[in-house]
Design an enzyme around this catalytic site. Sequence first.
Site, PDB file in Angstrom:
ATOM      1  N   MET A   1     -12.044   4.635  -0.887  1.00 55.22           N
ATOM      2  CA  MET A   1     -12.741   4.867   0.386  1.00 55.22           C
ATOM      3  C   MET A   1     -13.423   6.219   0.256  1.00 55.22           C
ATOM      4  O   MET A   1     -13.062   7.195   0.918  1.00 55.22           O
ATOM      5  CB  MET A   1     -11.742   4.840   1.542  1.00 55.22           C
TER       6      MET A   1
ATOM      7  N   HIS B   1      -1.167  -1.124  -4.340  1.00 60.56           N
ATOM      8  CA  HIS B   1      -2.456  -0.763  -3.742  1.00 60.56           C
ATOM      9  C   HIS B   1      -2.484   0.740  -3.472  1.00 60.56           C
ATOM     10  O   HIS B   1      -1.591   1.283  -2.822  1.00 60.56           O
ATOM     11  CB  HIS B   1      -2.617  -1.559  -2.443  1.00 60.56           C
TER      12      HIS B   1
ATOM     13  N   GLY C   1       1.019  -2.198   4.061  1.00 60.25           N
ATOM     14  CA  GLY C   1       1.626  -0.883   3.974  1.00 60.25           C
ATOM     15  C   GLY C   1       2.901  -0.808   4.782  1.00 60.25           C
ATOM     16  O   GLY C   1       4.011  -0.944   4.249  1.00 60.25           O
TER      17      GLY C   1
ATOM     18  N   ASP D   1      -6.970  -6.362   4.071  1.00 57.70           N
ATOM     19  CA  ASP D   1      -6.266  -5.078   4.109  1.00 57.70           C
ATOM     20  C   ASP D   1      -6.317  -4.495   5.519  1.00 57.70           C
ATOM     21  O   ASP D   1      -7.393  -4.212   6.042  1.00 57.70           O
ATOM     22  CB  ASP D   1      -6.964  -4.139   3.107  1.00 57.70           C
ATOM     23  N   GLY D   2      -5.120  -4.305   6.084  1.00 61.68           N
ATOM     24  CA  GLY D   2      -5.003  -3.670   7.394  1.00 61.68           C
ATOM     25  C   GLY D   2      -4.265  -4.548   8.388  1.00 61.68           C
ATOM     26  O   GLY D   2      -4.734  -5.625   8.734  1.00 61.68           O
ATOM     27  N   GLY D   3      -3.078  -4.092   8.786  1.00 65.74           N
ATOM     28  CA  GLY D   3      -2.317  -4.825   9.802  1.00 65.74           C
ATOM     29  C   GLY D   3      -1.754  -6.151   9.323  1.00 65.74           C
ATOM     30  O   GLY D   3      -1.463  -7.035  10.128  1.00 65.74           O
TER      31      GLY D   3
ATOM     32  N   GLY E   1      -9.041   4.195   6.977  1.00 65.22           N
ATOM     33  CA  GLY E   1      -8.715   5.605   7.207  1.00 65.22           C
ATOM     34  C   GLY E   1      -7.232   5.838   7.431  1.00 65.22           C
ATOM     35  O   GLY E   1      -6.707   6.865   7.036  1.00 65.22           O
ATOM     36  N   PHE E   2      -6.573   4.871   8.051  1.00 65.71           N
ATOM     37  CA  PHE E   2      -5.170   5.079   8.407  1.00 65.71           C
ATOM     38  C   PHE E   2      -4.386   3.780   8.276  1.00 65.71           C
ATOM     39  O   PHE E   2      -4.925   2.701   8.552  1.00 65.71           O
ATOM     40  CB  PHE E   2      -5.051   5.603   9.840  1.00 65.71           C
ATOM     41  N   GLY E   3      -3.110   3.906   7.898  1.00 70.94           N
ATOM     42  CA  GLY E   3      -2.209   2.766   7.919  1.00 70.94           C
ATOM     43  C   GLY E   3      -1.691   2.555   9.336  1.00 70.94           C
ATOM     44  O   GLY E   3      -1.943   3.366  10.232  1.00 70.94           O
ATOM     45  N   GLY E   4      -0.992   1.450   9.524  1.00 74.37           N
ATOM     46  CA  GLY E   4      -0.299   1.218  10.783  1.00 74.37           C
ATOM     47  C   GLY E   4      -1.182   0.801  11.951  1.00 74.37           C
ATOM     48  O   GLY E   4      -0.763   0.882  13.107  1.00 74.37           O
TER      49      GLY E   4
ATOM     50  N   MET F   1      -8.814   8.242  -0.274  1.00 70.69           N
ATOM     51  CA  MET F   1      -9.704   8.645   0.830  1.00 70.69           C
ATOM     52  C   MET F   1     -10.239  10.047   0.589  1.00 70.69           C
ATOM     53  O   MET F   1      -9.507  10.926   0.131  1.00 70.69           O
ATOM     54  CB  MET F   1      -8.941   8.604   2.146  1.00 70.69           C
TER      55      MET F   1
ATOM     56  N   SER G   1       0.841  -1.199   0.000  1.00 74.06           N
ATOM     57  CA  SER G   1       0.000   0.000   0.000  1.00 74.06           C
ATOM     58  C   SER G   1       0.871   1.242   0.000  1.00 74.06           C
ATOM     59  O   SER G   1       1.629   1.493   0.945  1.00 74.06           O
ATOM     60  CB  SER G   1      -0.902   0.017   1.233  1.00 74.06           C
TER      61      SER G   1
ATOM     62  N   MET H   1     -11.859  -5.614   5.021  1.00 76.33           N
ATOM     63  CA  MET H   1     -11.027  -4.715   5.832  1.00 76.33           C
ATOM     64  C   MET H   1     -10.753  -5.372   7.185  1.00 76.33           C
ATOM     65  O   MET H   1     -11.672  -5.798   7.881  1.00 76.33           O
ATOM     66  CB  MET H   1     -11.735  -3.376   6.056  1.00 76.33           C
TER      67      MET H   1
ATOM     68  N   ASP I   1      -4.592   3.720  -1.801  1.00 80.32           N
ATOM     69  CA  ASP I   1      -5.672   4.052  -0.870  1.00 80.32           C
ATOM     70  C   ASP I   1      -6.179   5.456  -1.152  1.00 80.32           C
ATOM     71  O   ASP I   1      -5.489   6.443  -0.915  1.00 80.32           O
ATOM     72  CB  ASP I   1      -5.163   3.941   0.571  1.00 80.32           C
TER      73      ASP I   1
ATOM     74  N   HIS J   1      -8.244   1.451  -4.198  1.00 76.31           N
ATOM     75  CA  HIS J   1      -9.209   1.157  -3.126  1.00 76.31           C
ATOM     76  C   HIS J   1      -9.913   2.473  -2.800  1.00 76.31           C
ATOM     77  O   HIS J   1      -9.346   3.327  -2.114  1.00 76.31           O
ATOM     78  CB  HIS J   1      -8.430   0.592  -1.928  1.00 76.31           C
TER      79      HIS J   1
END
Length: 227
Positions: A76, A41, A202, A180-182, A150-153, A45, A16, A145, A43, A74
Amino acid sequence: MELAKRTAEDIWIAPSLLAADFAHLADEIRVVESARADLLHLDIMDGHFVPNLTIGPAVVKSIRPMTKLPFDAHLMITDPLKYAPSFAQAGADNITFHAECASDMAATARQIRSLGVSVGVSVNPETSAEVIFEVLEEVDLVLVMSVHPGFGGQEFMPEVLEKVKTLRQRMRADQWLQIDGGIDAKTIGEATAAGANCFVAGNAVFRADDPAKAIQDMRATAQQCIV
Ligand code: DX5
Ligand code: ZN
């Protein structure tokens, strides 16, 4: 161009760009391309569907000539159909919209496909799998998801794995089930075992000392956990 159809042993890693150094996008993209990423990817937003703003079509267009990697956008954004044409025009290969943002998901998927791209539908952690059953035949990719968008990390939410299992049972073998995410070398195994085959990462890639090794490790772990 469309997303390649998957076969049972395919694992796709999609770094990402949100976690990249935005002052050096060209270099960052070169790093993940030579690290054998499968997709890039993106993102997108809108500050409305999610409380953050990222990149728009102008940035996508200017990075398009820098790489042969397929672009996985993606969206959002609250009104995906308003902006999907600009992202297709800018060079997106896949466009994923959120189920929460479409009153008629099948019509949304068909309109996006008519732009000459492949289509994904995404569900937030609190949206159930059943909500998208009706649109599964219309999409190439389903994105689950595993954080609140909304946010990476953020930390991976293992409670979405049941949803991944449910969706995998309903999906064709040639469709992509993306998470997607973590995602990192620790969480990718359980996500694969649940049925995911396309992994957005990401921080685990762009913030790694050695992004190539990070991608390699994730792919190796996933390959061992294919169900
Ligand atoms: C979150 C985005 C993700 C995120 C992934 O809204 O959709 O793609 O950037 O970042 P990591 O892998 O750092 O959780
Ligand atoms: Zn994403």
